[in-house]
Write a protein that holds these residues in place. Structure first.
Motif, PDB file in Angstrom:
ATOM      1  N   ARG A  69       6.405  11.072 -29.674  1.00 36.26           N
ATOM      2  CA  ARG A  69       6.910  12.359 -29.877  1.00 36.26           C
ATOM      3  C   ARG A  69       7.928  13.190 -28.987  1.00 36.26           C
ATOM      4  N   PRO A  70       8.706  14.308 -29.392  1.00 36.91           N
ATOM      5  CA  PRO A  70       9.663  14.597 -28.633  1.00 36.91           C
ATOM      6  C   PRO A  70       9.291  15.434 -27.386  1.00 36.91           C
ATOM      7  N   ARG A  71      10.102  15.378 -26.361  1.00 43.25           N
ATOM      8  CA  ARG A  71       9.900  16.219 -25.189  1.00 43.25           C
ATOM      9  C   ARG A  71      10.274  17.617 -25.222  1.00 43.25           C
ATOM     10  N   SER A  72       9.620  18.588 -24.706  1.00 43.14           N
ATOM     11  CA  SER A  72      10.149  20.021 -25.208  1.00 43.14           C
ATOM     12  C   SER A  72      11.259  20.330 -24.212  1.00 43.14           C
ATOM     13  N   GLY A  73      11.502  19.865 -23.280  1.00 40.20           N
ATOM     14  CA  GLY A  73      12.976  20.026 -22.368  1.00 40.20           C
ATOM     15  C   GLY A  73      13.937  19.541 -23.171  1.00 40.20           C
ATOM     16  N   ILE A  74      14.030  18.357 -23.751  1.00 38.61           N
ATOM     17  CA  ILE A  74      15.156  17.976 -24.602  1.00 38.61           C
ATOM     18  C   ILE A  74      15.331  18.597 -25.666  1.00 38.61           C
ATOM     19  N   GLY A  75      14.372  19.093 -26.414  1.00 38.41           N
ATOM     20  CA  GLY A  75      14.398  19.994 -27.521  1.00 38.41           C
ATOM     21  C   GLY A  75      15.075  21.494 -27.301  1.00 38.41           C
ATOM     22  N   ALA A  76      14.481  21.879 -26.385  1.00 37.36           N
ATOM     23  CA  ALA A  76      15.113  23.026 -25.738  1.00 37.36           C
ATOM     24  C   ALA A  76      16.597  23.301 -25.180  1.00 37.36           C
ATOM     25  N   LYS A  77      16.788  22.228 -24.532  1.00 34.31           N
ATOM     26  CA  LYS A  77      18.260  22.136 -23.739  1.00 34.31           C
ATOM     27  C   LYS A  77      19.331  21.403 -24.360  1.00 34.31           C
ATOM     28  N   THR A  78      18.803  20.747 -25.294  1.00 37.25           N
ATOM     29  CA  THR A  78      19.948  19.545 -26.102  1.00 37.25           C
ATOM     30  C   THR A  78      19.716  19.698 -27.708  1.00 37.25           C
ATOM     31  N   LYS A  79      20.793  19.276 -28.136  1.00 40.57           N
ATOM     32  CA  LYS A  79      20.736  18.993 -29.630  1.00 40.57           C
ATOM     33  C   LYS A  79      20.164  17.700 -30.161  1.00 40.57           C
ATOM     34  N   LEU A  80      19.571  16.988 -29.059  1.00 42.89           N
ATOM     35  CA  LEU A  80      19.148  15.575 -29.470  1.00 42.89           C
ATOM     36  C   LEU A  80      17.552  15.839 -30.109  1.00 42.89           C
ATOM     37  N   ARG A  81      17.408  15.057 -31.406  1.00 46.10           N
ATOM     38  CA  ARG A  81      16.232  15.102 -31.851  1.00 46.10           C
ATOM     39  C   ARG A  81      15.739  13.737 -32.298  1.00 46.10           C
ATOM     40  N   LEU A  82      14.431  13.541 -32.424  1.00 46.36           N
ATOM     41  CA  LEU A  82      13.830  12.396 -32.769  1.00 46.36           C
ATOM     42  C   LEU A  82      14.138  12.124 -34.252  1.00 46.36           C
ATOM     43  N   SER A  83      14.423  11.315 -34.882  1.00 45.22           N
ATOM     44  CA  SER A  83      14.764  11.120 -36.072  1.00 45.22           C
ATOM     45  C   SER A  83      13.537  11.175 -36.975  1.00 45.22           C
ATOM     46  N   ASN A  84      12.257  10.517 -36.387  1.00 45.74           N
ATOM     47  CA  ASN A  84      11.366  10.393 -37.103  1.00 45.74           C
ATOM     48  C   ASN A  84       9.876  11.106 -36.647  1.00 45.74           C
ATOM     49  N   ALA A  85       9.973  12.161 -35.949  1.00 48.76           N
ATOM     50  CA  ALA A  85       8.947  12.641 -35.132  1.00 48.76           C
ATOM     51  C   ALA A  85       7.830  13.144 -36.133  1.00 48.76           C
ATOM     52  N   PRO A  86       6.645  12.770 -35.640  1.00 46.20           N
ATOM     53  CA  PRO A  86       6.500  11.663 -34.626  1.00 46.20           C
ATOM     54  C   PRO A  86       6.587  10.416 -34.964  1.00 46.20           C
ATOM     55  N   GLY A  87       7.018   9.577 -34.258  1.00 52.70           N
ATOM     56  CA  GLY A  87       7.023   8.284 -34.590  1.00 52.70           C
ATOM     57  C   GLY A  87       5.722   7.563 -34.271  1.00 52.70           C
ATOM     58  N   THR A  88       5.522   6.689 -35.210  1.00 52.91           N
ATOM     59  CA  THR A  88       4.106   5.797 -35.401  1.00 52.91           C
ATOM     60  C   THR A  88       4.157   4.479 -34.737  1.00 52.91           C
ATOM     61  N   VAL A  89       3.522   4.174 -33.780  1.00 48.73           N
ATOM     62  CA  VAL A  89       3.482   2.816 -33.428  1.00 48.73           C
ATOM     63  C   VAL A  89       2.013   2.517 -33.820  1.00 48.73           C
ATOM     64  N   ASP A  90       2.111   1.329 -34.768  1.00 45.27           N
ATOM     65  CA  ASP A  90       0.818   0.580 -35.145  1.00 45.27           C
ATOM     66  C   ASP A  90       0.237  -0.049 -34.454  1.00 45.27           C
ATOM     67  N   ALA A  91      -1.098  -0.179 -34.385  1.00 45.00           N
ATOM     68  CA  ALA A  91      -1.816  -0.734 -33.292  1.00 45.00           C
ATOM     69  C   ALA A  91      -1.691  -2.177 -33.408  1.00 45.00           C
ATOM     70  N   GLY A  92      -1.275  -3.009 -34.676  1.00 47.16           N
ATOM     71  CA  GLY A  92      -0.515  -4.288 -35.052  1.00 47.16           C
ATOM     72  C   GLY A  92       0.486  -4.567 -34.393  1.00 47.16           C
ATOM     73  N   TYR A  93       1.449  -3.582 -33.988  1.00 45.35           N
ATOM     74  CA  TYR A  93       2.765  -3.832 -33.635  1.00 45.35           C
ATOM     75  C   TYR A  93       2.885  -4.406 -32.342  1.00 45.35           C
ATOM     76  N   ARG A  94       3.759  -5.463 -32.304  1.00 48.63           N
ATOM     77  CA  ARG A  94       3.852  -6.273 -30.949  1.00 48.63           C
ATOM     78  C   ARG A  94       5.241  -6.246 -30.599  1.00 48.63           C
ATOM     79  N   GLY A  95       6.436  -5.691 -31.119  1.00 45.19           N
ATOM     80  CA  GLY A  95       7.720  -5.613 -30.977  1.00 45.19           C
ATOM     81  C   GLY A  95       7.668  -4.561 -29.880  1.00 45.19           C
ATOM     82  N   GLU A  96       9.084  -4.488 -29.640  1.00 47.80           N
ATOM     83  CA  GLU A  96       9.416  -3.258 -28.633  1.00 47.80           C
ATOM     84  C   GLU A  96       9.299  -2.001 -29.093  1.00 47.80           C
ATOM     85  N   VAL A  97       8.868  -1.038 -28.402  1.00 54.94           N
ATOM     86  CA  VAL A  97       8.626   0.240 -28.796  1.00 54.94           C
ATOM     87  C   VAL A  97      10.133   0.912 -28.493  1.00 54.94           C
ATOM     88  N   CYS A  98      10.714   1.617 -29.621  1.00 53.85           N
ATOM     89  CA  CYS A  98      12.001   2.256 -29.347  1.00 53.85           C
ATOM     90  C   CYS A  98      11.993   3.687 -29.958  1.00 53.85           C
TER      91      CYS A  98
END
Ligand code: DUT
Ligand code: MG
Length: 178
Positions: A69-98
């Motif tokens: 999920r996004p951090r509100s500080g980044i949302g309030a102070k910058t124009k950076l946004r999560l592309s897929n908010a909220p991102g979903t990490v599946d229980a079966g995923y074993r790769g790197e969380v990005c």
């Protein structure tokens, strides 16, 4: 799964894929989220997106998810946004969380030195980039993770759905003002 101080606890195994990956921790009692930290420097030019690695892989218990999920500080102070908010990490995923981030600023057309907090503390970058870029430094807290319980649906195809007060009304059917 058990409870402590009334709170549900999921036992989550995790693996550091990078020696500098930051192990998540809840900053304060009763926090819902733990910060996710960039494990490498990334510059995001205006209008561009990036996939920022955390250096962590998880083994969530079945029935749980990790929301990015996004951090509100980044949302309030910058124009950076999560592309897929909220991102979903599946229980079966074993790769790197990005963390997928968009810089929604428009190009300034001017070169400059940039940083995540939009100019509050200037950070040297190797080469000057568009001044509306963001420089995400290794160690920056770029998002937060929230562990969630995920019920599973068992789908059943029927000819008729039951009637409800709302029916098919949606998408502003009740108006958008007070
Ligand atoms: O913000 C995110 C979102 C997803 N993931 C990883 C974990 C997740 O389990 C996997 C797949 O994500 P998702 O299901 O959202 O993406 P998809 O486009 O449906 O990919 P796939 O076809 O692999 O399911 O990618 C992340 O690391 N960060
Ligand atoms: Mg998917």
């Amino acid at each position: 799964m058990n409870t402590t101080n009334e709170r549900l606890v999921a036992q989550v195994k995790l693996k550091k894929l990078h020696p500098d990956a930051v192990i998540p921790q809840y900053a304060r009692a009763m926090d819902a989220g733990f910060d996710l930290v960039a494990v490498e420097d990334t510059i995001i030019a205006p209008g561009e997106s990036a996939k920022i690695p955390t250096g962590l892989a998880f083994a969530l218990p079945e029935g749980f998810e990790l929301q990015v999920r996004p951090r509100s500080g980044i949302g309030a102070k910058t124009k950076l946004r999560l592309s897929n908010a909220p991102g979903t990490v599946d229980a079966g995923y074993r790769g790197e969380v990005c963390v997928l981030m968009d810089n929604i600023r428009i190009p300034s057309g001017k070169l400059g030195k940039v940083c995540l907090d939009a100019g509050e503390k200037q950070v040297e970058v190797a080469e000057e980039v568009d001044a509306h870029s963001y420089f995400i430094k290794k160690g920056d807290r770029i998002a937060q993770g929230v562990i969630g319980l995920v019920p599973v649906a068992r789908f059943e195809v029927v000819d008729e759905l039951d009637e409800t007060e709302r029916g098919a009304g949606g998408f502003g059917s009740s108006g958008i003002n007070g």
